[in-house]
Enzyme design. Structure first.
Site, PDB file in Angstrom:
ATOM      1  N   THR A   1       0.816  -1.218   0.000  1.00  0.00           N
ATOM      2  CA  THR A   1       0.000   0.000   0.000  1.00  0.00           C
ATOM      3  C   THR A   1       0.850   1.268   0.000  1.00  0.00           C
ATOM      4  OG1 THR A   1      -0.144  -0.175   2.414  1.00  0.00           O
ATOM      5  CG2 THR A   1      -1.946  -1.118   1.143  1.00  0.00           C
TER       6      THR A   1
ATOM      7  N   HIS B   1       6.538  -0.153   7.345  1.00  0.00           N
ATOM      8  CA  HIS B   1       6.562   0.735   8.504  1.00  0.00           C
ATOM      9  C   HIS B   1       6.671  -0.096   9.786  1.00  0.00           C
ATOM     10  CE1 HIS B   1       2.361  -0.384   9.109  1.00  0.00           C
ATOM     11  NE2 HIS B   1       2.072   0.044   7.897  1.00  0.00           N
TER      12      HIS B   1
ATOM     13  N   HIS C   1       4.579  -3.205  10.393  1.00  0.00           N
ATOM     14  CA  HIS C   1       5.048  -4.442   9.750  1.00  0.00           C
ATOM     15  C   HIS C   1       6.197  -5.080  10.534  1.00  0.00           C
ATOM     16  CE1 HIS C   1       3.571  -2.257   5.964  1.00  0.00           C
ATOM     17  NE2 HIS C   1       2.876  -3.369   5.969  1.00  0.00           N
TER      18      HIS C   1
ATOM     19  N   LYS D   1     -10.255  -0.546   8.354  1.00  0.00           N
ATOM     20  CA  LYS D   1     -10.428   0.686   7.583  1.00  0.00           C
ATOM     21  C   LYS D   1     -11.886   1.137   7.620  1.00  0.00           C
ATOM     22  CE  LYS D   1      -6.156   0.763   6.243  1.00  0.00           C
ATOM     23  NZ  LYS D   1      -5.747  -0.165   7.287  1.00  0.00           N
TER      24      LYS D   1
ATOM     25  N   ARG E   1      -9.943   1.675   0.522  1.00  0.00           N
ATOM     26  CA  ARG E   1      -8.605   2.135   0.172  1.00  0.00           C
ATOM     27  C   ARG E   1      -8.615   2.796  -1.216  1.00  0.00           C
ATOM     28  NH1 ARG E   1      -4.295   0.075   3.173  1.00  0.00           N
ATOM     29  NH2 ARG E   1      -4.708  -1.770   4.430  1.00  0.00           N
TER      30      ARG E   1
ATOM     31  N   GLN F   1      -7.408 -13.923  -0.083  1.00  0.00           N
ATOM     32  CA  GLN F   1      -6.360 -14.265   0.870  1.00  0.00           C
ATOM     33  C   GLN F   1      -6.409 -15.738   1.232  1.00  0.00           C
ATOM     34  OE1 GLN F   1      -5.490 -11.450   3.966  1.00  0.00           O
ATOM     35  NE2 GLN F   1      -4.902 -13.044   5.405  1.00  0.00           N
TER      36      GLN F   1
ATOM     37  N   ASP G   1      -5.328  -8.391  13.714  1.00  0.00           N
ATOM     38  CA  ASP G   1      -6.437  -7.890  12.905  1.00  0.00           C
ATOM     39  C   ASP G   1      -6.694  -8.768  11.679  1.00  0.00           C
ATOM     40  OD1 ASP G   1      -4.039  -7.217  11.734  1.00  0.00           O
ATOM     41  OD2 ASP G   1      -4.618  -5.161  11.215  1.00  0.00           O
TER      42      ASP G   1
ATOM     43  N   LYS H   1      -2.327   2.197  19.093  1.00  0.00           N
ATOM     44  CA  LYS H   1      -1.304   1.715  18.165  1.00  0.00           C
ATOM     45  C   LYS H   1      -0.068   2.593  18.217  1.00  0.00           C
ATOM     46  CE  LYS H   1      -3.590  -0.901  14.501  1.00  0.00           C
ATOM     47  NZ  LYS H   1      -3.807  -0.971  13.036  1.00  0.00           N
TER      48      LYS H   1
ATOM     49  N   LYS I   1       3.152   5.911  15.124  1.00  0.00           N
ATOM     50  CA  LYS I   1       2.639   7.118  14.482  1.00  0.00           C
ATOM     51  C   LYS I   1       3.259   8.352  15.138  1.00  0.00           C
ATOM     52  CE  LYS I   1      -0.616   5.510  11.637  1.00  0.00           C
ATOM     53  NZ  LYS I   1      -0.679   5.812  10.185  1.00  0.00           N
ATOM     54  N   THR I   2       3.570   9.352  14.323  1.00  0.00           N
ATOM     55  CA  THR I   2       4.052  10.639  14.827  1.00  0.00           C
ATOM     56  C   THR I   2       3.201  11.731  14.184  1.00  0.00           C
ATOM     57  OG1 THR I   2       5.608  11.041  13.016  1.00  0.00           O
ATOM     58  CG2 THR I   2       6.399   9.706  14.861  1.00  0.00           C
TER      59      THR I   2
END
Length: 409
Positions: free
Chosen positions: A42, A47, A50, A84, A88, A173, A194, A229, A232-233
């Site tokens: 994506t 990140h 992962h 989500k 997407r 999947q 998830d 989570k 993140k910044t």
């Protein structure tokens, strides 16, 4: 000696399993297991989210098991609805393929792909050429719509609307697992918690259609002590690509985690022995900063290499601790009045004494010899402003060893 499952369990990875007793017996057997983890492309970089699953994969490989890193060149054309609130954004085939190539390069830093010790496979190889009628007859017939709608990944989307495109994702999947089972004798799918519904679907499909054993296991998501989570910044995700999140920013993110989260991050995101994790995680008050430094250094070393980790640690100590390796760092304090609306970088270099003239400053920048908080300055038009300086100031680095701190009065 602990087997791979026991290592993962001790370190806090394991959340759910489809067949707990069979899975434990499988790992206790001493036989190598082929397993897979999927990565939908994506973005053009992996990140921190992962990275937890990558670490689990690395632990399993170290114990002699074979990972398959499944690139979602096919599933990425649909998009996983899990977690989500909206569909997407659709990506072009060219973008997806570019992102897949980026993922492959990054994964090679953490997983050994030599001599068939691990595989990189792209599900575009079978998904992009599917015959839809054949797919419905061979795969779709095994899925109950009523049961699918009870899955958490779909339930959360029902109010806002779930497209039929996304509804196909679970089937895709599950079919991936079946394909990998047939082609490579892959018997286990791993993923974040998830992914539980999608993983169950694949396990059930293999058992229904082949009669062979198949298993699924999920890992906890990377969250802090408040259940939020991590990764993140204000700028967005913490990326593994140094061009998107610099080694210094990466280091600082982990240096600044909450006291309650240090032990958890050390266990999940480093290879430190658990007795050392326990020791560091038990430190209290100001001593916990030692554990945070170890966490930040070890994690930056794994992702960016030891040289980058050392440079980031040196820069952080110089900026926040009053000195760097080899001595104290000179400091210049500038008043808000002198700074005004901003000061160009060449004037800053002469003010701090890092360069004797603007011409020398131009040469330094042209030769990529100047960094600000470990990020290269590439233009002479760069402006030092109040926002850039912030509360703690900035660290200018000339070459490899010359540091100077600039602060606002």
């Amino acid at each position: 000696m602990k087997n791979a499952f026991e290592v993962l369990e001790e370190r806090g990875f394991v959340e759910q399993m489809t067949h707990p007793e069979e899975i434990k017996a499988l790992f206790s057997s001493g036989q190598p297991i082929t397993f897979y983890i999927g990565f939908d492309p994506t973005a053009d970089s992996l990140h921190v989210g992962h990275f937890l699953t990558i670490m689990a994969m690395a632990h399993l490989q170290r114990a002699g098991h074979r990972p398959i890193c499944l690139m979602g060149g096919g599933t990425g054309m649909i998009g996983d609805p899990t977690g989500k609130t909206d569909m997407r954004k659709m990506m072009t085939v060219e973008t997806i393929d570019h992102n897949v190539d980026c993922f492959k390069k990054q994964l090679s830093r953490f997983i050994d792909f030599t001599d068939d010790k691990a595989l990189i496979v792209n599900n575009a190889d079978w998904i992009r050429h599917l015959n839809y009628i054949d797919f419905l007859r061979n795969i779709g017939v095994h899925f109950s719509v009523n049961r699918m709608l009870t899955a958490e990944c779909f339930k959360t989307r029902m109010e806002k609307g779930l497209s039929f495109l996304e509804f196909n994702y679970m089937l895709m999947q599950a079919n991936d697992f079946l394909e990998l089972n047939k082609r490579y004798n892959c018997v286990m799918q791993l993923g974040g918690n998830d992914q539980w519904s999608n993983i169950i679907a694949g396990v059930d499909l293999i058992r229904r259609t082949t009669g062979r054993p198949a298993f699924g296991m999920t890992f906890r998501l990377l969250t802090n002590s408040e259940g939020k989570k991590m990764g993140k910044t204000e700028k967005g995700a913490v990326w593994l690509d140094p061009e998107k999140t610099s080694p210094y920013e990466f280091y600082q993110y982990w240096r600044n985690v909450g006291d309650q989260d240090v032990k958890n991050c050390l266990a999940l995101l480093t290879f430190l022995p658990m007795d050392e994790v326990e020791r560091l995680g038990s430190l209290k008050d100001s001593a916990i900063n030692q554990a945070k430094e170890v966490l930040a250094f070890e994690l930056t070393k794994i992702v960016h290499g030891e040289e980058a980790a050392t440079a980031a640690q040196t820069a952080a100590r110089a900026l926040f601790g009053g000195g760097a390796e080899g001595g104290s760092v000179p400091e210049t304090v500038i008043s808000a009045a002198d700074l005004g609306d901003g000061m160009d970088i060449l004037a800053t270099l002469t003010l701090t004494g890092l360069c004797s003239s603007r011409a020398e400053g131009r040469r330094l920048i042209a030769q990529s010899g100047l960094k600000l908080n470990d990020e290269k300055i590439t233009t002479v038009d760069y402006q030092i402003t109040k926002d850039v300086l912030g509360e703690n100031g900035v660290l200018l680095q000339k070459g490899k060893k010359t540091f100077h701190r600039l602060k606002l009065q």
